[in-house]
Design a protein around this motif. Sequence first.
Motif, PDB file in Angstrom:
ATOM      1  N   MET A  18       3.690  13.458  -8.515  1.00  0.00           N
ATOM      2  CA  MET A  18       2.657  12.487  -7.168  1.00  0.00           C
ATOM      3  C   MET A  18       2.617  11.759  -8.333  1.00  0.00           C
ATOM      4  O   MET A  18       1.956  11.745  -9.416  1.00  0.00           O
ATOM      5  N   HIS A  19       1.487  10.805  -7.149  1.00  0.00           N
ATOM      6  CA  HIS A  19       1.147   9.683  -7.537  1.00  0.00           C
ATOM      7  C   HIS A  19      -0.412   9.708  -8.559  1.00  0.00           C
ATOM      8  O   HIS A  19      -1.310  11.047  -7.277  1.00  0.00           O
ATOM      9  N   THR A  20      -1.345   9.071  -8.640  1.00  0.00           N
ATOM     10  CA  THR A  20      -2.295   8.810  -9.597  1.00  0.00           C
ATOM     11  C   THR A  20      -3.230   8.488 -10.187  1.00  0.00           C
ATOM     12  O   THR A  20      -2.101   7.307 -10.497  1.00  0.00           O
ATOM     13  N   ARG A  21      -4.416   7.976 -10.005  1.00  0.00           N
ATOM     14  CA  ARG A  21      -5.119   7.084 -10.506  1.00  0.00           C
ATOM     15  C   ARG A  21      -5.227   6.920 -12.611  1.00  0.00           C
ATOM     16  O   ARG A  21      -5.136   8.232 -13.289  1.00  0.00           O
ATOM     17  N   ILE A  22      -4.440   5.886 -12.839  1.00  0.00           N
ATOM     18  CA  ILE A  22      -4.261   5.607 -14.621  1.00  0.00           C
ATOM     19  C   ILE A  22      -5.201   4.834 -15.239  1.00  0.00           C
ATOM     20  O   ILE A  22      -5.071   5.052 -15.986  1.00  0.00           O
ATOM     21  N   GLY A  23      -6.873   4.773 -14.326  1.00  0.00           N
ATOM     22  CA  GLY A  23      -7.855   4.483 -15.205  1.00  0.00           C
ATOM     23  C   GLY A  23      -7.667   3.055 -15.993  1.00  0.00           C
ATOM     24  O   GLY A  23      -6.991   1.904 -15.572  1.00  0.00           O
ATOM     25  N   SER A  24      -7.422   3.348 -17.608  1.00  0.00           N
ATOM     26  CA  SER A  24      -8.180   1.773 -18.100  1.00  0.00           C
ATOM     27  C   SER A  24      -6.311   1.838 -18.668  1.00  0.00           C
ATOM     28  O   SER A  24      -6.269   0.785 -19.541  1.00  0.00           O
ATOM     29  N   VAL A  25      -5.349   2.629 -18.429  1.00  0.00           N
ATOM     30  CA  VAL A  25      -3.482   2.298 -18.393  1.00  0.00           C
ATOM     31  C   VAL A  25      -3.170   0.717 -18.075  1.00  0.00           C
ATOM     32  O   VAL A  25      -3.153   0.105 -18.194  1.00  0.00           O
ATOM     33  N   THR A  26      -4.851   0.553 -16.858  1.00  0.00           N
ATOM     34  CA  THR A  26      -4.333  -0.825 -16.359  1.00  0.00           C
ATOM     35  C   THR A  26      -4.277  -2.159 -16.978  1.00  0.00           C
ATOM     36  O   THR A  26      -4.220  -2.325 -16.514  1.00  0.00           O
ATOM     37  N   LYS A  27      -4.876  -2.183 -18.256  1.00  0.00           N
ATOM     38  CA  LYS A  27      -5.601  -2.810 -18.558  1.00  0.00           C
ATOM     39  C   LYS A  27      -4.056  -3.246 -19.565  1.00  0.00           C
ATOM     40  O   LYS A  27      -3.769  -4.065 -19.484  1.00  0.00           O
ATOM     41  N   LEU A  65      -1.356  -1.793  -8.246  1.00  0.00           N
ATOM     42  CA  LEU A  65      -3.282  -2.274  -8.332  1.00  0.00           C
ATOM     43  C   LEU A  65      -3.064  -2.237  -6.275  1.00  0.00           C
ATOM     44  O   LEU A  65      -2.606  -3.462  -6.157  1.00  0.00           O
ATOM     45  N   PRO A  66      -4.087  -1.067  -6.452  1.00  0.00           N
ATOM     46  CA  PRO A  66      -4.541  -1.649  -4.913  1.00  0.00           C
ATOM     47  C   PRO A  66      -5.140  -1.961  -5.220  1.00  0.00           C
ATOM     48  O   PRO A  66      -6.282  -2.421  -5.620  1.00  0.00           O
ATOM     49  N   THR A  67      -5.645  -2.521  -3.182  1.00  0.00           N
ATOM     50  CA  THR A  67      -6.493  -3.337  -2.717  1.00  0.00           C
ATOM     51  C   THR A  67      -7.715  -3.352  -2.747  1.00  0.00           C
ATOM     52  O   THR A  67      -8.932  -3.413  -1.901  1.00  0.00           O
ATOM     53  N   GLY A  68      -7.159  -1.783  -2.653  1.00  0.00           N
ATOM     54  CA  GLY A  68      -8.871  -1.309  -1.529  1.00  0.00           C
ATOM     55  C   GLY A  68      -8.953   0.511  -2.080  1.00  0.00           C
ATOM     56  O   GLY A  68      -8.521   0.663  -3.096  1.00  0.00           O
ATOM     57  N   ALA A  69      -9.197   1.812  -1.525  1.00  0.00           N
ATOM     58  CA  ALA A  69      -9.463   2.774  -1.919  1.00  0.00           C
ATOM     59  C   ALA A  69      -7.278   3.608  -1.816  1.00  0.00           C
ATOM     60  O   ALA A  69      -7.763   4.397  -1.875  1.00  0.00           O
ATOM     61  N   GLU A  70      -6.784   2.801  -0.876  1.00  0.00           N
ATOM     62  CA  GLU A  70      -5.447   4.171  -1.133  1.00  0.00           C
ATOM     63  C   GLU A  70      -4.410   4.309  -2.049  1.00  0.00           C
ATOM     64  O   GLU A  70      -4.360   3.633  -3.411  1.00  0.00           O
ATOM     65  N   ILE A  71      -4.029   5.309  -1.740  1.00  0.00           N
ATOM     66  CA  ILE A  71      -3.138   5.501  -2.585  1.00  0.00           C
ATOM     67  C   ILE A  71      -2.034   6.659  -1.843  1.00  0.00           C
ATOM     68  O   ILE A  71      -2.763   7.540  -1.008  1.00  0.00           O
ATOM     69  N   ALA A  72      -0.839   6.993  -2.009  1.00  0.00           N
ATOM     70  CA  ALA A  72       0.331   6.908  -1.937  1.00  0.00           C
ATOM     71  C   ALA A  72       0.453   8.660  -2.161  1.00  0.00           C
ATOM     72  O   ALA A  72       0.157   8.790  -2.972  1.00  0.00           O
ATOM     73  N   SER A  73       1.294   9.074  -0.748  1.00  0.00           N
ATOM     74  CA  SER A  73       1.684  10.547  -0.621  1.00  0.00           C
ATOM     75  C   SER A  73       3.100  10.033  -1.335  1.00  0.00           C
ATOM     76  O   SER A  73       3.449   9.755  -1.253  1.00  0.00           O
ATOM     77  N   PRO A  74       2.956  11.394  -2.184  1.00  0.00           N
ATOM     78  CA  PRO A  74       1.842  12.741  -2.629  1.00  0.00           C
ATOM     79  C   PRO A  74       1.104  12.513  -3.869  1.00  0.00           C
ATOM     80  O   PRO A  74       2.167  11.332  -4.480  1.00  0.00           O
ATOM     81  N   PHE A  75      -0.117  12.271  -3.517  1.00  0.00           N
ATOM     82  CA  PHE A  75      -1.329  12.190  -4.400  1.00  0.00           C
ATOM     83  C   PHE A  75      -2.101  12.938  -5.044  1.00  0.00           C
ATOM     84  O   PHE A  75      -2.360  14.728  -4.461  1.00  0.00           O
ATOM     85  N   VAL A  76      -2.353  13.274  -6.967  1.00  0.00           N
ATOM     86  CA  VAL A  76      -2.813  14.312  -6.918  1.00  0.00           C
ATOM     87  C   VAL A  76      -4.668  14.035  -6.471  1.00  0.00           C
ATOM     88  O   VAL A  76      -4.749  12.895  -6.471  1.00  0.00           O
ATOM     89  N   HIS A  77      -5.448  15.241  -6.255  1.00  0.00           N
ATOM     90  CA  HIS A  77      -6.512  15.466  -5.468  1.00  0.00           C
ATOM     91  C   HIS A  77      -7.544  15.403  -7.468  1.00  0.00           C
ATOM     92  O   HIS A  77      -7.239  16.054  -8.246  1.00  0.00           O
ATOM     93  N   GLY A  78      -8.071  14.644  -7.654  1.00  0.00           N
ATOM     94  CA  GLY A  78      -9.080  13.949  -9.238  1.00  0.00           C
ATOM     95  C   GLY A  78     -10.532  14.551  -8.717  1.00  0.00           C
ATOM     96  O   GLY A  78     -11.318  14.244  -8.162  1.00  0.00           O
ATOM     97  N   TYR A  79     -10.962  15.435  -9.740  1.00  0.00           N
ATOM     98  CA  TYR A  79     -12.195  15.551  -9.603  1.00  0.00           C
ATOM     99  C   TYR A  79     -13.202  15.342 -10.762  1.00  0.00           C
ATOM    100  O   TYR A  79     -13.234  14.652 -11.632  1.00  0.00           O
ATOM    101  N   THR A  80     -14.979  15.029 -10.149  1.00  0.00           N
ATOM    102  CA  THR A  80     -15.191  14.579 -11.306  1.00  0.00           C
ATOM    103  C   THR A  80     -16.529  15.302 -10.579  1.00  0.00           C
ATOM    104  O   THR A  80     -17.168  15.589  -9.599  1.00  0.00           O
ATOM    105  N   ASN A  81     -18.016  14.627 -12.086  1.00  0.00           N
ATOM    106  CA  ASN A  81     -19.216  15.613 -11.193  1.00  0.00           C
ATOM    107  C   ASN A  81     -19.975  13.928 -11.698  1.00  0.00           C
ATOM    108  O   ASN A  81     -21.385  14.000 -12.203  1.00  0.00           O
TER     109      ASN A  81
END
Length: 393
Positions: free
Chosen positions: A98-107, A238-254
């Motif tokens: 599944m695709h996921t957002r990787i945060g500061s690994v982007t650096k 590196l997306p230009t918006g909020a897009e994320i390809a399927s299949p992707f992992v849903h992420g949970y935050t407070n």
Amino acid sequence: MRQRGSSMGRYRTPTVLAAASLLLTALCAGQAPAAAPPGRVDIDPVVAEQLDEAITAAMRKADIPGVGVGLWIDGEDPYVRAFGTSDKATGVPIKTDMHTRIGSVTKTFAITGVLQLVDDGKVRLDAPISTYLDGVPGGERITVRQLADMRSGLYNYTEDPRWQATFKADPPRSWTPQQLLDIAFKHPANFPPGARWEYSNTNTILLGLLVEKVAGQPLHTYLEQNVFEPAGLDATSLPTGAEIASPFVHGYTNFTPDGATVDASTWNPSWGWAAGAMISDLSDLRSWAKTLATGTLLTPATQAQRLDVVDALPGTGYGLGIFNVQGWIGHNGSLPGYGSLVLYLPEAKATLVVLLNTDIGYQGQEPSTLVGEAITKIVTPDRVYTLPAQQDS
């Protein structure tokens, strides 16, 4: 602001993260396995079961919905597992593809782009950033190197209370790099350039703009052509918006106005841009961990400079968009809904990737820290990944 854990990838006050690794030794038919190097435990079925139990125990302790883990050593069978759910609403299990957002690994990707331009003779690490970009306060005294190794002193825009309130109120909002810098530059520098180490997302936003200015193309295009494709990374972007390809992992935050836990998977990561907006998957990050640590895309001389670390936290050094903790080289990431560890141990040719679908801390620790520590206590007992928890402030 509330600071729930130490992490180089944190959109809150970031510090540093290190992580772990694992070594696998295959059994030859009819032969006893070779002895593991000192400080390393080979992965047999018993150890694999211990890892399963340790990871799931950490998940229960920190209420982590889902985790994907990959542990590899060249020539051996891998340990690759997925635990828990990718979507709490439907109960769909998390999977390793599944695709996921990787945060500061982007650096690590953005600064690889900078270092490629150094190799091309188009950028000098010890030149002031004002050589390439206008409008940086004190830019004639801040070098490219100091931006890359987090010694610029520039204020971290994600620490700005007004930015935090605006983000929480409108997570889909799109941010430009200049808007982020405008927030940072309203604050005075925290210290003179080179005086000490302090993690700041502002540094990497500037380096992303440096790549665009010198290369003459958008950062995402440059990275596609010069980093992702040469490294064979098919699921990384590196997306230009909020897009994320399927299949992707849903992420949970407070990280919300009222502290309620919500699904952040479709939030716009443009606020992180070169510092934290990228998407990838377990397989690509396995490959990237080794490419990053060994400098495949750079000259040996430039890679040596990348790995020449400055003191960050006790036992932890930070180089040019990369850390080294007791030999483990790589980076971590954290943004609302997601956490990641991408690491390589060159002396053992060992790789660890951990991907989580929450950023909610546990007793002052990042959830990725908890999982990384649990793994390394078992597989590299002489190199346990540790990171001091920070208190709320």
